[in-house]
Write a protein that holds these residues in place. Structure first.
Motif, PDB file in Angstrom:
ATOM      1  N   LEU A 214       0.832  -1.211   0.000  1.00 17.33           N
ATOM      2  CA  LEU A 214       0.000   0.000   0.000  1.00 17.33           C
ATOM      3  C   LEU A 214       0.867   1.263   0.000  1.00 17.33           C
ATOM      4  O   LEU A 214       0.578   2.228  -0.699  1.00 17.33           O
TER       5      LEU A 214
ATOM      6  N   HIS B  22       2.999   1.168  -3.537  1.00 18.74           N
ATOM      7  CA  HIS B  22       2.366   0.936  -4.833  1.00 18.74           C
ATOM      8  C   HIS B  22       0.918   1.386  -4.908  1.00 18.74           C
ATOM      9  O   HIS B  22       0.153   0.861  -5.724  1.00 18.74           O
ATOM     10  N   THR B  23       0.498   2.313  -4.029  1.00 20.17           N
ATOM     11  CA  THR B  23      -0.825   2.907  -4.202  1.00 20.17           C
ATOM     12  C   THR B  23      -0.707   4.417  -3.993  1.00 20.17           C
ATOM     13  O   THR B  23       0.356   4.932  -3.608  1.00 20.17           O
ATOM     14  N   ILE B  24      -1.817   5.085  -4.191  1.00 23.51           N
ATOM     15  CA  ILE B  24      -1.865   6.548  -4.042  1.00 23.51           C
ATOM     16  C   ILE B  24      -1.498   6.985  -2.628  1.00 23.51           C
ATOM     17  O   ILE B  24      -1.070   8.125  -2.424  1.00 23.51           O
ATOM     18  N   LEU B  25      -1.643   6.094  -1.647  1.00 18.12           N
ATOM     19  CA  LEU B  25      -1.386   6.477  -0.251  1.00 18.12           C
ATOM     20  C   LEU B  25       0.062   6.908  -0.034  1.00 18.12           C
ATOM     21  O   LEU B  25       0.344   7.789   0.783  1.00 18.12           O
TER      22      LEU B  25
ATOM     23  N   ARG C 233       1.898   8.512  -2.074  1.00 15.85           N
ATOM     24  CA  ARG C 233       2.267   9.735  -2.800  1.00 15.85           C
ATOM     25  C   ARG C 233       2.275  10.975  -1.936  1.00 15.85           C
ATOM     26  O   ARG C 233       2.986  11.925  -2.212  1.00 15.85           O
TER      27      ARG C 233
ATOM     28  N   ILE D 204      -8.383   2.829   5.078  1.00 15.83           N
ATOM     29  CA  ILE D 204      -7.028   3.237   4.655  1.00 15.83           C
ATOM     30  C   ILE D 204      -7.026   4.540   3.859  1.00 15.83           C
ATOM     31  O   ILE D 204      -6.045   5.272   3.894  1.00 15.83           O
ATOM     32  N   PHE D 205      -8.131   4.836   3.158  1.00 11.52           N
ATOM     33  CA  PHE D 205      -8.183   6.072   2.382  1.00 11.52           C
ATOM     34  C   PHE D 205      -8.063   7.302   3.285  1.00 11.52           C
ATOM     35  O   PHE D 205      -7.680   8.379   2.835  1.00 11.52           O
ATOM     36  N   SER D 206      -8.384   7.134   4.582  1.00 13.30           N
ATOM     37  CA  SER D 206      -8.269   8.272   5.500  1.00 13.30           C
ATOM     38  C   SER D 206      -6.821   8.726   5.664  1.00 13.30           C
ATOM     39  O   SER D 206      -6.573   9.870   6.045  1.00 13.30           O
TER      40      SER D 206
ATOM     41  N   THR E 165      -7.007  11.368   3.101  1.00 11.68           N
ATOM     42  CA  THR E 165      -7.968  12.463   3.317  1.00 11.68           C
ATOM     43  C   THR E 165      -7.645  13.258   4.581  1.00 11.68           C
ATOM     44  O   THR E 165      -7.937  14.454   4.639  1.00 11.68           O
TER      45      THR E 165
END
Lengths: 328, 328
Positions: A187, A190-193, A195, A227-229, A232
């Protein structure tokens, strides 16, 4: 008993041979570590036929000084991709079941290497471990607090693939594999998190605890929903880029412990107030200890030297150590 | 009403401008699609100042043929990394709140582009959407089944970052972001789970359903504890390498729906027997429809053309379409 006692009689070469590293111990007949070697020769890094060479480079000098010394090994060295396959022993599995499952391989230097099998929990959601079973045997050695747990002992092995094992009267009854460490890496990298994260050498304990608490108190929709938090909270100025990695780590470990609590709830138990033991990297176990405190679990000591102790106990139960003492 | 009716009066240029692609529609004054263009000019692929060029290449001919045609755009084009930032509107948010939040930018070719804002749900676990709010407005248009749901409408938008929105009387009340698609990709491509998978052009619906059911029936310990079964079912001969990707996909979507069910349970509701709508890629929505059936939800139709319809509705509410009709 005292420094005068000749406790330094070498009795066993014990190997913890995993995917990315090989650790070798020269153990005395009382189980004490007389010498140790670390090598990057993990089984996934070896060329074909590389086991003999890595073994000889790491342990050859010990064997030359102590001819006939028995050798025991645990970990991925016994997998299908290992030196020789030691097929899984099924749960429930105790030390004597592991001994029965030992597979021998003769090294090019003449030594017989005894490879401890892993453990398989069969079924519709199978689980496997290799190496952890040996650490668990080591952790059980003389730990009265664990032996007196009415529902059996709970042992956690944090890491890439964290294990939680339920042990009753010395038997590994069942266990769970949480892919927490590897999922965290995937995560973050290799994900937006990843960045919006800024790497820092300093850890942020508050951000970590915030993640743990979020999973514990607001994680009912599951990890995919929390996890998106990480992102955000950054977007809304509530979490600095330097804090986001520790927050995500706390979230994932929090979801692991929340899941473990669900497992315990099904047997009318709970992490709160429970005694358990941790095995593994000291810094990582400390993170788990802090997280477990948030779940009300205050007795989660880390067991030292579980691997060496487990290898010694299994070797002793297999009769290898006594034989060695007799020979020498 | 019939082909004779002059319904082809161009009334609006509508843009769905996201991270990886730009889709442009020429809409009639009844909302019908008269023409459309697709471009790979997503906002993350553009050079500095590339918005004007991409816009002109995609829509310049339409604007030349229909001078003064209004232009509306939704999606990441309004983010901080977009053409111009259209700050988030906070929940609860309906179409009129979105209209109030529109930000204008004047293109190099003279056109005024009206950019629809995204929606923010503030709080300790914030959520954001950009583009989905417009699709939701489109999906609500004249769907009586949704309007009559006593607890409000539930709308799912599967994808990289799947959204589930609760809509009541036309207002987006709250929503959740499940990073299901992106987590699937990270696990498949960057963890041990991918190593035993064999890619295949053919999907395996049984393996997918098996994953959904595992999450539903045995997922109480959470996603971190179930995903390792992708590998261990392979190790134990229960899942072929060709099946493992679909199984993992089913597991993750199953955990998403399990989590959604936990959210619903807190308001005495459940996926079973519920009417909901899906928006998005047709094949992916079909996977969700199949998964939702496993949770007892049999009324999960996919809404077609939600983006175009939403853009048209918001433009109409903003007075852009009537103005255009008058001008032309």
């Amino acid at each position: 008993m005292s420094d005068v006692t000749p406790k330094h009689a070498a009795a066993l070469v014990a190997l913890d041979w995993g995917t990315t590293a090989l650790r070798a111990y020269l153990l005395g007949d009382d189980g004490a570590v007389l010498d140790s070697r670390a090598s990057p020769a993990g089984i996934m890094k070896l060329p074909a036929g590389g086991f003999d060479q890595a073994f000889d480079e790491t342990c050859g000098a010990w064997l030359a000084s102590h001819p006939g010394l028995p050798v025991i090994a645990a970990g991925m060295v016994g997998s299908a991709q290992g030196w020789v396959e030691a097929p899984y022993v099924e749960t429930p599995a105790d030390a004597s079941a592991l001994v029965k499952g030992i597979v021998e391989v003769t090294a090019a230097n003449g030594a017989t290497v005894h490879i401890v099998p892993g453990v398989l929990q069969a079924g519709a959601m199978p689980n496997v471990m290799r190496g952890e079973e040996t650490q668990i045997v080591g952790a059980l050695a003389g730990d009265a607090a664990l032996e007196h747990e009415p529902h059996g002992a709970l042992i956690g092995l944090p890491g890439t693939h964290a294990k939680w094992a339920f042990v009753f009267e010395g038997r590994i009854e069942r266990f769970y594999t949480f892919m927490t460490g590897e999922t965290f890496g995937a995560l973050r990298d290799h994900t937006i998190l990843g960045r919006t994260m800024r790497a820092t050498a300093q850890q942020d304990p508050d951000a970590f605890i915030r993640g743990v608490d979020t999973a514990k108190d607001a994680g009912h929709a599951g990890m995919l929903a929390t996890i998106f938090s990480t992102r955000t909270l950054g977007l809304t100025g509530q979490l600095a880029p330097e804090q986001q990695s520790d927050y995500l780590s706390g979230l994932l470990i929090g979801h692991e412990l929340r899941g473990l609590n669900e497992v315990l709830a099904r047997e009318q138990s709970n992490l709160a107030g429970r005694t358990l033991r941790l095995i593994g990297n000291e810094a990582l176990c400390e993170r788990y200890r802090v997280a477990l405190e948030r779940f009300g679990c205050d007795d989660a000591k880390t067991v030292a030297d579980a691997t060496e102790r487990g290898l010694f106990r299994i070797a002793a139960q297999a009769g290898l150590v006594r034989a060695a003492v007799r020979v020498n």
